[in-house]
Design a protein around this motif. Structure first.
Motif, PDB file in Angstrom:
ATOM      1  N   TYR A  88       1.034  -1.458  -0.091  1.00  0.00           N
ATOM      2  CA  TYR A  88       0.033  -0.372  -0.035  1.00  0.00           C
ATOM      3  C   TYR A  88       1.024   1.651   0.210  1.00  0.00           C
ATOM      4  O   TYR A  88       1.725   1.681   0.780  1.00  0.00           O
ATOM      5  CB  TYR A  88      -0.772   0.233   1.122  1.00  0.00           C
ATOM      6  N   ALA A  89       0.422   2.074  -0.954  1.00  0.00           N
ATOM      7  CA  ALA A  89       1.050   3.751  -0.687  1.00  0.00           C
ATOM      8  C   ALA A  89       0.578   4.559  -1.610  1.00  0.00           C
ATOM      9  O   ALA A  89      -0.817   3.851  -2.085  1.00  0.00           O
ATOM     10  CB  ALA A  89       2.629   3.565  -1.931  1.00  0.00           C
ATOM     11  N   THR A  90       0.682   5.837  -0.840  1.00  0.00           N
ATOM     12  CA  THR A  90       0.107   6.839  -2.134  1.00  0.00           C
ATOM     13  C   THR A  90       0.311   6.983  -3.616  1.00  0.00           C
ATOM     14  O   THR A  90       1.387   6.065  -3.897  1.00  0.00           O
ATOM     15  CB  THR A  90       0.604   7.906  -1.352  1.00  0.00           C
ATOM     16  N   THR A  91      -0.327   7.472  -3.796  1.00  0.00           N
ATOM     17  CA  THR A  91       0.114   7.390  -6.179  1.00  0.00           C
ATOM     18  C   THR A  91       1.131   8.102  -5.743  1.00  0.00           C
ATOM     19  O   THR A  91       1.573   7.964  -6.552  1.00  0.00           O
ATOM     20  CB  THR A  91      -1.178   8.271  -6.388  1.00  0.00           C
ATOM     21  N   GLY A  92       1.260   9.400  -5.115  1.00  0.00           N
ATOM     22  CA  GLY A  92       2.279   9.853  -5.415  1.00  0.00           C
ATOM     23  C   GLY A  92       3.561   9.003  -4.801  1.00  0.00           C
ATOM     24  O   GLY A  92       4.876   9.198  -6.142  1.00  0.00           O
ATOM     25  N   THR A  93       4.054   7.950  -3.639  1.00  0.00           N
ATOM     26  CA  THR A  93       4.536   6.879  -3.611  1.00  0.00           C
ATOM     27  C   THR A  93       4.730   6.359  -4.255  1.00  0.00           C
ATOM     28  O   THR A  93       5.920   5.726  -4.716  1.00  0.00           O
ATOM     29  CB  THR A  93       4.488   6.767  -2.203  1.00  0.00           C
ATOM     30  N   LEU A 109      -3.091   4.156  -1.402  1.00  0.00           N
ATOM     31  CA  LEU A 109      -3.753   5.094  -0.365  1.00  0.00           C
ATOM     32  C   LEU A 109      -4.064   6.416  -0.716  1.00  0.00           C
ATOM     33  O   LEU A 109      -3.315   7.276  -1.240  1.00  0.00           O
ATOM     34  CB  LEU A 109      -2.614   4.747   0.816  1.00  0.00           C
ATOM     35  N   VAL A 110      -5.213   6.775   0.382  1.00  0.00           N
ATOM     36  CA  VAL A 110      -5.547   8.049  -0.140  1.00  0.00           C
ATOM     37  C   VAL A 110      -5.214   9.098   1.568  1.00  0.00           C
ATOM     38  O   VAL A 110      -6.009   8.446   2.435  1.00  0.00           O
ATOM     39  CB  VAL A 110      -6.929   8.618  -0.598  1.00  0.00           C
ATOM     40  N   LEU A 123      -4.897   4.201   9.434  1.00  0.00           N
ATOM     41  CA  LEU A 123      -5.418   5.842   8.580  1.00  0.00           C
ATOM     42  C   LEU A 123      -3.747   6.556   8.425  1.00  0.00           C
ATOM     43  O   LEU A 123      -3.614   6.737   8.910  1.00  0.00           O
ATOM     44  CB  LEU A 123      -5.767   6.748  10.159  1.00  0.00           C
ATOM     45  N   PRO A 124      -4.261   6.704   6.909  1.00  0.00           N
ATOM     46  CA  PRO A 124      -2.971   7.131   6.281  1.00  0.00           C
ATOM     47  C   PRO A 124      -2.772   8.905   6.674  1.00  0.00           C
ATOM     48  O   PRO A 124      -4.095   9.180   6.105  1.00  0.00           O
ATOM     49  CB  PRO A 124      -2.561   6.950   4.942  1.00  0.00           C
ATOM     50  N   PHE A 125      -2.134   9.848   6.960  1.00  0.00           N
ATOM     51  CA  PHE A 125      -2.091  11.214   7.260  1.00  0.00           C
ATOM     52  C   PHE A 125      -1.047  11.984   6.041  1.00  0.00           C
ATOM     53  O   PHE A 125      -0.323  10.836   6.284  1.00  0.00           O
ATOM     54  CB  PHE A 125      -2.396  11.589   8.358  1.00  0.00           C
ATOM     55  N   ARG A 126      -1.025  12.882   5.687  1.00  0.00           N
ATOM     56  CA  ARG A 126      -0.312  13.933   5.347  1.00  0.00           C
ATOM     57  C   ARG A 126       0.734  14.255   6.478  1.00  0.00           C
ATOM     58  O   ARG A 126       0.850  14.866   7.226  1.00  0.00           O
ATOM     59  CB  ARG A 126      -0.323  14.811   4.249  1.00  0.00           C
ATOM     60  N   THR A 127       2.116  14.121   5.760  1.00  0.00           N
ATOM     61  CA  THR A 127       3.278  14.412   6.474  1.00  0.00           C
ATOM     62  C   THR A 127       4.102  15.317   5.970  1.00  0.00           C
ATOM     63  O   THR A 127       3.802  15.851   4.139  1.00  0.00           O
ATOM     64  CB  THR A 127       4.613  12.933   7.195  1.00  0.00           C
TER      65      THR A 127
END
Length: 278
Positions: A88-93, A109-110, A123-127
């Motif tokens: 699992y990873a964000t679209t950018g990653t 992941l969003v 819950l993924p959250f922006r860093t």
């Protein structure tokens, strides 16, 4: 003054396999579902460290990635393929790391959108880091226990602060001591990057974050991603302990090592004996 509220953190076990500039990985498990967060060591080294903690690599259901830097994804492709773990990873990653070329299943992941992996809610959250789309994670077990982590971030973002409130176990970056960084051997451009809002949290930054995130539910604090050049374990722990004492927070504070696992289930010798008899 904070009064620790009873919660069964044994329902959620966190093992920091290693944390620092040379590699990062941790395991979160409730005994039913097992997640590997980052895989910044080779697949073989990751397996070796899991074995030291009595963990079976074949039990990993999914790998969650914070961002695409090598010290967080070095072994993910091989590990995921060998153990048939979903990534699992964000679209950018995904794009920056070239994850879609993997021969393993990769899911997006969003930030801000919770997912469920087996018995665990994530819950993924922006860093705030100089990466494509970095995130931290809050992980909750159905049976009780909640862990939150923010590392590789220049500031504690509002989303991170919201997500990390009311956790039982907190992992927070303590990358550098300001004086050691200033006097150290790094070139000016690298020092500026580390100090920037897309760099890394200093010991005082982490202490400020702890004061913001402290609650009656918090049971243990782990200092993460300590620089071997610009920080020491004693300085990181001292900064967090001083701030905790100043706000009346009495919880164990530990510094994750680059070289060996740190387990959230004390005492470790007893825990490993239990694992061996299962």
């Amino acid at each position: 003054m904070y009064t620790s509220r009873m919660s069964d953190t044994r329902n959620l076990r966190i093992v920091f396999l290693g944390s620092g500039s040379a590699g990062n990985a941790l395991v979160a498990t409730d005994g039913e579902t097992t997640l590997l967060i980052d895989c910044g060591f080779s697949a073989r080294e990751t397996c070796r460290r899991m074995a030291l903690a009595g963990l079976n690599p074949a039990s990993v259901d999914a790998i969650l990635l914070t961002h695409e830097h090598g010290d967080h994804i070095r072994g993910v492709e091989v590990f995921a393929r060998r153990h048939e773990s979903v990534v699992y990873a964000t679209t950018g990653t995904r794009r920056a790391a070239g994850l879609d070329a993997f021969r393993s299943e990769v899911r997006s992941l969003v930030p801000g959108c919770e997912i469920t992996v087996g018995a665990l809610r994530v819950l993924p959250f922006r860093t705030s880091h100089d990466a494509a789309e970095p995130v931290g994670f809050r992980i909750e077990a159905r049976s009780g226990g909640c862990f939150g982590m923010a590392t590789d971030t220049g500031v504690l973002t509002p989303e991170a602060a919201e997500a990390l409130r009311e956790v039982d176990l907190l992992g927070i970056e303590c990358n550098h001591d300001l004086d050691m960084l200033e006097r150290g051997p790094y070139p000016y451009c690298l020092k500026r990057r580390i100090r920037s809002e897309t760099g890394h949290l200093s010991n005082p930054d982490a202490a400020d974050a702890l004061a913001l995130l402290a609650s009656d539910r918090l049971r243990r604090v782990f200092a993460l991603h300590r620089s071997a050049t610009n920080n020491t374990a004693s300085l990181a722990k001292r900064a967090l302990a001083a701030r905790a004492a100043g706000i009346g927070l009495s919880v164990p504070i530990e510094v994750a090592s680059q070289d060996e696992p740190l387990d959230s289930f004390p005492p470790q010798t007893q825990l490993f004996a239990e694992e061996a008899t299962r």
